[in-house]
Design a protein around this motif. Structure first.
Motif, PDB file in Angstrom:
ATOM      1  N   LEU A   1      -7.597   7.198 -12.211  1.00 13.63           N
ATOM      2  CA  LEU A   1      -7.046   6.536 -11.022  1.00 13.63           C
ATOM      3  C   LEU A   1      -8.136   6.220 -10.008  1.00 13.63           C
ATOM      4  N   GLN A   2      -9.060   7.165  -9.802  1.00 10.69           N
ATOM      5  CA  GLN A   2     -10.134   6.949  -8.831  1.00 10.69           C
ATOM      6  C   GLN A   2     -11.076   5.823  -9.288  1.00 10.69           C
TER       7      GLN A   2
ATOM      8  N   ALA B   1      -1.628   6.453  -1.841  1.00 14.40           N
ATOM      9  CA  ALA B   1      -2.752   7.251  -1.330  1.00 14.40           C
ATOM     10  C   ALA B   1      -2.424   8.747  -1.294  1.00 14.40           C
TER      11      ALA B   1
ATOM     12  N   ALA C   1      -8.585  -1.863  -7.460  1.00 13.16           N
ATOM     13  CA  ALA C   1      -7.156  -1.871  -7.750  1.00 13.16           C
ATOM     14  C   ALA C   1      -6.358  -1.840  -6.450  1.00 13.16           C
ATOM     15  N   GLU C   2      -5.310  -2.676  -6.379  1.00 13.29           N
ATOM     16  CA  GLU C   2      -4.510  -2.790  -5.165  1.00 13.29           C
ATOM     17  C   GLU C   2      -3.122  -2.168  -5.300  1.00 13.29           C
TER      18      GLU C   2
ATOM     19  N   GLY D   1      -5.183  -6.146  -9.805  1.00 12.48           N
ATOM     20  CA  GLY D   1      -6.528  -6.310  -9.268  1.00 12.48           C
ATOM     21  C   GLY D   1      -7.259  -7.388 -10.054  1.00 12.48           C
TER      22      GLY D   1
ATOM     23  N   LEU E   1       0.820  -1.209   0.000  1.00  7.26           N
ATOM     24  CA  LEU E   1       0.000   0.000   0.000  1.00  7.26           C
ATOM     25  C   LEU E   1       0.857   1.263   0.000  1.00  7.26           C
TER      26      LEU E   1
ATOM     27  N   ILE F   1      -0.770   0.311  -8.253  1.00  4.51           N
ATOM     28  CA  ILE F   1      -0.801   1.021  -9.540  1.00  4.51           C
ATOM     29  C   ILE F   1       0.514   1.767  -9.729  1.00  4.51           C
TER      30      ILE F   1
ATOM     31  N   VAL G   1      -1.917  -1.975 -13.481  1.00  5.98           N
ATOM     32  CA  VAL G   1      -2.863  -2.068 -12.367  1.00  5.98           C
ATOM     33  C   VAL G   1      -2.997  -3.532 -11.953  1.00  5.98           C
TER      34      VAL G   1
ATOM     35  N   ARG H   1      -9.327   2.549  -8.510  1.00  2.99           N
ATOM     36  CA  ARG H   1      -9.352   2.241  -7.079  1.00  2.99           C
ATOM     37  C   ARG H   1     -10.737   1.785  -6.627  1.00  2.99           C
ATOM     38  N   ALA H   2     -11.771   2.440  -7.146  1.00  5.57           N
ATOM     39  CA  ALA H   2     -13.130   2.052  -6.782  1.00  5.57           C
ATOM     40  C   ALA H   2     -13.465   0.650  -7.269  1.00  5.57           C
TER      41      ALA H   2
END
Length: 279
Positions: A178-179, A198, A186-187, A226, A147, A189, A224, A182-183
């Motif tokens: 990007l958002q 973050a 995606a873990e 995920g 993270l 990137i 990415v 993530r939504a």
């Protein structure tokens, strides 16, 4: 020598006159058994069959086993009667007290058993506690490193490539992309060799886009990690990233992959003010 005449009608007696002395007697005729003869013979046969007794080896073994079994039963009944004899004359209060003592003893044994079980579990837990703590620490460090971008990561995911020959794509559009990722779950990137975390920020730079102060230029490539089945549909929804980029005359290509490598790293930064609240 005189001769004695036998009266007529009487049989002549052997050995008397008329028979030489010392001559053998004529054999008497065998008399047939009378009416009582067969019954007497049957009794004799029954007596001869019963005595002396005749036993086989198997019969003797069975008789011995039956004797031993009967003796054991008799001893058990005797001992049971002797052990229960004192309770027969006991008063009701004494019987209640004895039952209470037995219940108390049973409860004490159950408590002791539970205490020993707890000790065993505690010993097992304490023996594995250090190893489990070490394993959890390593796993937590790995997760936090992914993270925070301080360790590399790999896994399934997608590659998103945006080609902007017109220079119409702005930083806010990349941030929206990007958002969306993530939504969609995606873990990890990275964009053009820059690890995105973050605290990353985007800015417009002349002829490109800046990420955390580092300028990147098109084509913009997102790696990415995920679930591909969730990431790709999130980009292709009506009014989503793909349609928005195409309106800016940019070309968008999405490729699924079983293995995406995110190897761009960030240096670990010590916070200036934040501290852990756990002891």
């Amino acid at each position: 020598m005189s001769t004695q005449n036998t009266p007529p009608g009487e049989p002549e007696v052997p050995g008397q006159h008329g028979s030489p002395a010392g001559a053998p007697r004529p054999q008497e005729p065998r008399q047939e058994p009378g009416p009582g003869g067969p019954e007497e013979t049957g009794r004799q046969r029954l007596a001869a069959g019963l005595w002396p007794p005749r036993f086989s080896r198997a019969q003797l073994i069975v008789a011995l086993l039956l004797f031993v079994l009967g003796l054991g039963l008799a001893i058990q009944v005797r001992s049971t009667s002797d052990s229960s004899a004192p309770l027969r004359g006991a008063r009701q209060e004494d019987l209640v007290r004895i039952l209470d003592e037995l219940d108390g003893r049973t409860q004490r044994l159950e408590d002791e058993k539970q205490r020993l079980e707890d000790q065993r579990k505690e010993l097992q837990s304490s023996s594995n506690q250090a190893e489990e703590a070490r394993r959890q620490t390593v796993e937590k460090e790995r997760q936090l490193g992914i993270l925070a971008g301080t360790v590399a990561a790999q896994g399934p995911g997608i590659t998103l490539r945006i080609t902007d020959t017109k220079g119409q794509v702005r930083s806010d559009q990349l941030l929206d992309t990007l958002q969306e990722l993530r939504a969609a779950g995606a873990e990890a990137i990275q964009i053009n060799g820059v690890r995105v975390v973050a605290g990353s920020y985007f800015s417009d730079e002349g002829g490109g886009v800046g990420i955390d102060g580092k300028k990147i230029t098109q084509p913009y490539e997102f790696r990415v990690i995920g679930k591909p089945q969730d990431l790709e549909p999130a980009l292709n929804i009506p009014g989503g990233v793909v349609q928005t980029m195409e309106k800016e005359q940019a070309t968008v290509a999405v490729t699924r992959s079983a293995k995406i490598v995110v190897d761009a790293l960030r240096a670990a930064k010590q916070p200036d003010y934040a501290r852990s609240s756990s002891p």
